[in-house]
Write a protein that holds these residues in place. Structure first.
Motif, mmCIF file in Angstrom:
data_model
loop_
_atom_site.group_PDB
_atom_site.id
_atom_site.type_symbol
_atom_site.label_atom_id
_atom_site.label_comp_id
_atom_site.label_asym_id
_atom_site.label_seq_id
_atom_site.Cartn_x
_atom_site.Cartn_y
_atom_site.Cartn_z
ATOM 1 N N UNK A 1 37.697 44.191 52.773
ATOM 2 C CA UNK A 1 36.640 43.268 52.207
ATOM 3 C C UNK A 1 37.243 42.167 51.720
ATOM 4 N N UNK A 2 37.519 40.826 52.616
ATOM 5 C CA UNK A 2 38.329 39.772 52.295
ATOM 6 C C UNK A 2 37.612 38.489 51.928
ATOM 7 N N UNK A 3 38.316 37.656 51.197
ATOM 8 C CA UNK A 3 37.816 36.345 51.081
ATOM 9 C C UNK A 3 38.364 35.497 52.047
ATOM 10 N N UNK A 4 37.552 34.959 52.993
ATOM 11 C CA UNK A 4 38.061 34.246 54.129
ATOM 12 C C UNK A 4 37.724 32.540 54.099
ATOM 13 N N UNK A 5 37.082 32.220 53.003
ATOM 14 C CA UNK A 5 36.777 30.945 52.813
ATOM 15 C C UNK A 5 36.232 30.930 51.216
ATOM 16 N N UNK A 6 36.500 29.789 50.266
ATOM 17 C CA UNK A 6 36.058 29.958 48.941
ATOM 18 C C UNK A 6 34.556 29.623 48.751
ATOM 19 N N UNK A 7 33.907 30.199 48.040
ATOM 20 C CA UNK A 7 32.374 29.915 47.763
ATOM 21 C C UNK A 7 31.585 30.667 48.900
ATOM 22 N N UNK A 8 32.028 31.643 49.843
ATOM 23 C CA UNK A 8 31.349 32.315 50.653
ATOM 24 C C UNK A 8 31.502 33.809 50.594
ATOM 25 N N UNK A 9 30.542 34.469 51.180
ATOM 26 C CA UNK A 9 30.514 36.009 50.818
ATOM 27 C C UNK A 9 31.906 36.612 51.541
ATOM 28 N N UNK B 1 51.585 53.376 48.768
ATOM 29 C CA UNK B 1 50.419 53.397 49.424
ATOM 30 C C UNK B 1 49.399 54.117 48.738
ATOM 31 N N UNK B 2 48.391 53.516 47.915
ATOM 32 C CA UNK B 2 47.503 54.151 47.308
ATOM 33 C C UNK B 2 46.049 54.153 48.238
ATOM 34 N N UNK B 3 45.488 55.195 48.302
ATOM 35 C CA UNK B 3 44.259 55.392 49.100
ATOM 36 C C UNK B 3 42.910 55.153 47.928
ATOM 37 N N UNK B 4 42.396 53.996 48.162
ATOM 38 C CA UNK B 4 41.301 53.680 46.960
ATOM 39 C C UNK B 4 40.352 54.623 47.158
ATOM 40 N N UNK B 5 40.080 55.189 45.785
ATOM 41 C CA UNK B 5 38.811 55.897 45.551
ATOM 42 C C UNK B 5 37.722 54.773 45.214
ATOM 43 N N UNK B 6 37.856 54.153 44.179
ATOM 44 C CA UNK B 6 36.912 53.020 43.551
ATOM 45 C C UNK B 6 37.529 51.770 43.188
ATOM 46 N N UNK B 7 37.113 50.729 43.126
ATOM 47 C CA UNK B 7 37.289 49.501 42.581
ATOM 48 C C UNK B 7 36.085 48.763 42.235
ATOM 49 N N UNK B 8 36.254 48.574 40.725
ATOM 50 C CA UNK B 8 35.266 48.068 40.042
ATOM 51 C C UNK B 8 35.214 46.530 40.397
ATOM 52 N N UNK B 9 33.991 45.907 40.238
ATOM 53 C CA UNK B 9 33.787 44.290 40.452
ATOM 54 C C UNK B 9 33.798 43.595 38.981
ATOM 55 N N UNK B 10 34.653 42.795 38.926
ATOM 56 C CA UNK B 10 34.893 42.197 37.686
ATOM 57 C C UNK B 10 34.369 40.713 37.880
ATOM 58 N N UNK B 11 33.803 40.116 36.574
ATOM 59 C CA UNK B 11 33.341 38.876 36.747
ATOM 60 C C UNK B 11 34.606 37.694 37.312
ATOM 61 N N UNK B 12 35.902 38.010 37.076
ATOM 62 C CA UNK B 12 36.692 37.213 37.385
ATOM 63 C C UNK B 12 37.128 37.293 38.907
ATOM 64 N N UNK B 13 36.683 38.401 39.654
ATOM 65 C CA UNK B 13 36.467 38.545 41.126
ATOM 66 C C UNK B 13 35.601 37.165 41.429
ATOM 67 N N UNK B 14 34.681 37.198 40.815
ATOM 68 C CA UNK B 14 33.431 36.139 41.276
ATOM 69 C C UNK B 14 34.079 34.671 40.889
ATOM 70 N N UNK C 1 34.726 32.017 44.164
ATOM 71 C CA UNK C 1 34.433 30.507 44.061
ATOM 72 C C UNK C 1 35.378 29.564 43.865
ATOM 73 N N UNK C 2 36.572 30.165 43.661
ATOM 74 C CA UNK C 2 37.824 29.078 43.827
ATOM 75 C C UNK C 2 38.007 28.434 42.548
ATOM 76 N N UNK C 3 37.300 28.699 41.272
ATOM 77 C CA UNK C 3 37.668 27.924 40.138
ATOM 78 C C UNK C 3 36.997 28.478 39.033
ATOM 79 N N UNK C 4 37.350 28.426 37.854
ATOM 80 C CA UNK C 4 36.838 28.513 36.567
ATOM 81 C C UNK C 4 35.922 27.399 35.970
ATOM 82 N N UNK D 1 41.702 27.224 41.196
ATOM 83 C CA UNK D 1 42.694 28.737 41.298
ATOM 84 C C UNK D 1 42.692 28.904 42.693
ATOM 85 N N UNK D 2 42.556 27.849 43.552
ATOM 86 C CA UNK D 2 42.869 28.196 44.996
ATOM 87 C C UNK D 2 44.446 27.926 45.661
ATOM 88 N N UNK D 3 45.229 27.450 44.407
ATOM 89 C CA UNK D 3 46.516 27.173 45.093
ATOM 90 C C UNK D 3 47.456 28.433 45.277
#
Length: 322
Positions: free
Chosen positions: A6-14, A31-44, A48-51, A61-63
């Motif tokens: 699940x990837x970021x393809x453009x900033x500010x979009x799902x 190579x790790x097979x992912x079991x779980x990955x948490x969602x952090x506020x920093x991911x949001x 968005x592309x900025x703090x 933070x897009x550079x």
């Protein structure tokens, strides 16, 4: 093998689904097979592309990040395969949490164990593709921390919210004069800090939050006192019941929250700032020496601290994140 992401393809979009062929592993990679990955506020913030720094200012933070990019840094999983130079660990069903705060490995900070403070970061999920995927590449086995016996749904989050709370608490306890501790902001990280404080110190712990339900939860978890920092008599109530705080940890990180925290600590006290809500602190400079006040920033934590924390978790010394 194809890695689904699940990837970021453009900033500010799902995020959007992407696929990529698994690359050939370098000698030390895993190579790790992912079991779980948490969602952090920093991911949001990353999406968005900025703090938001407050007062209309933003930190871009897009550079240096090519899109599509896969976020996610609170990762746990099972080894799928590894490079030829990886020794002492095997593919299979053992669960590992991933320390994602990776530096260059060669500078002074990295060599003393503070990779999370490196100027040339290569963090998983921030600078290199992360754990919102079926698989993730970990650059070296030292970043894998045994998570056997720990709930897989939260094991990865100990590497971010748990580690952030633990490192901040260590800083606060190291600079205290043996008085009470104030925790400002009782979200997930604040909750973890209270759990850790109860395991690591016998001091009274005060929790300040504007949300009544969170204050009630803090009381149930052992806080000696809870208060609403927006109440005009909050500071007077605190001083009357427990006196000045020896140290405070601010998990909000706004101008108002830091101001409240520093006003609550006594001489020789410290305020450890963790939150990133944004704003500005205005404090007369002479008050710093006159009060011998320390204001300290804290960013996640070191690999050594991550291992210490997971040891506490594995020993059942602290309660789980709700």
């Amino acid at each position: 093998m194809i890695i689904e992401r699940q990837s970021l393809v453009r900033y500010g979009a799902p995020l959007e689904g992407t696929k990529a062929a698994a690359p050939s592993l370098e000698e030390g990679e895993i190579l790790l097979r992912v079991s779980h990955c948490g969602l952090c506020h920093s991911d949001l913030h990353l999406i968005d592309g900025y703090f938001d720094l407050g007062e209309g200012r933003k930190l871009d933070i897009t550079d240096g990040r090519a899109l599509p990019f896969t976020p996610g840094h609170e990762i746990c999983g099972i080894i799928q395969s590894h490079g030829s130079a990886v020794l002492g660990i095997a593919n299979g069903e053992k669960l590992y949490a991933v320390y994602p705060w990776i530096g260059c490995g060669a500078c002074g900070r990295c060599l003393r164990g503070d990779e999370h403070l490196c100027d040339d970061m290569c963090q998983i999920g921030i600078h290199r593709d992360g754990g919102f995927a079926s698989h993730v590449i970990v650059p070296h086995p030292r970043y894998l921390i045994d998570a056997e016996g720990i709930d897989a749904s939260i094991a990865g989050s100990y590497m971010c919210s748990g580690l952030t709370a633990y490192s901040a608490l260590k800083k606060a306890l190291a600079r205290t004069n043996h008085g009470p501790l104030l925790i400002l902001g009782f979200g997930g990280v604040g909750f973890m800090a209270l759990q850790l404080a109860r395991a690591l110190t016998h001091k009274d712990v005060v929790v300040a939050d504007t949300d009544k339900a969170k204050r009630e939860a803090a009381e149930q978890c052992g806080a000696a006192l809870t208060l609403d920092p927006q109440e005009k008599d909050a500071r007077a109530t605190l001083r009357a019941q427990l006196g000045r705080m020896a140290s405070a940890i601010d998990f909000v990180g706004s101008g108002a929250s830091v101001d409240f925290a520093q006003a609550c600590v006594g001489k020789g006290g410290s305020v450890v700032v963790v939150g990133l809500m944004g704003g500005r602190l205005s404090l007369p400079v002479p008050m710093l020496p006159l009060r011998q006040l320390s204001i300290i920033g804290s960013f996640v934590g070191s690999l050594g601290e991550a291992r210490e924390l997971m040891g506490l978790v594995r020993q059942k010394s602290i309660g789980p994140i709700p």
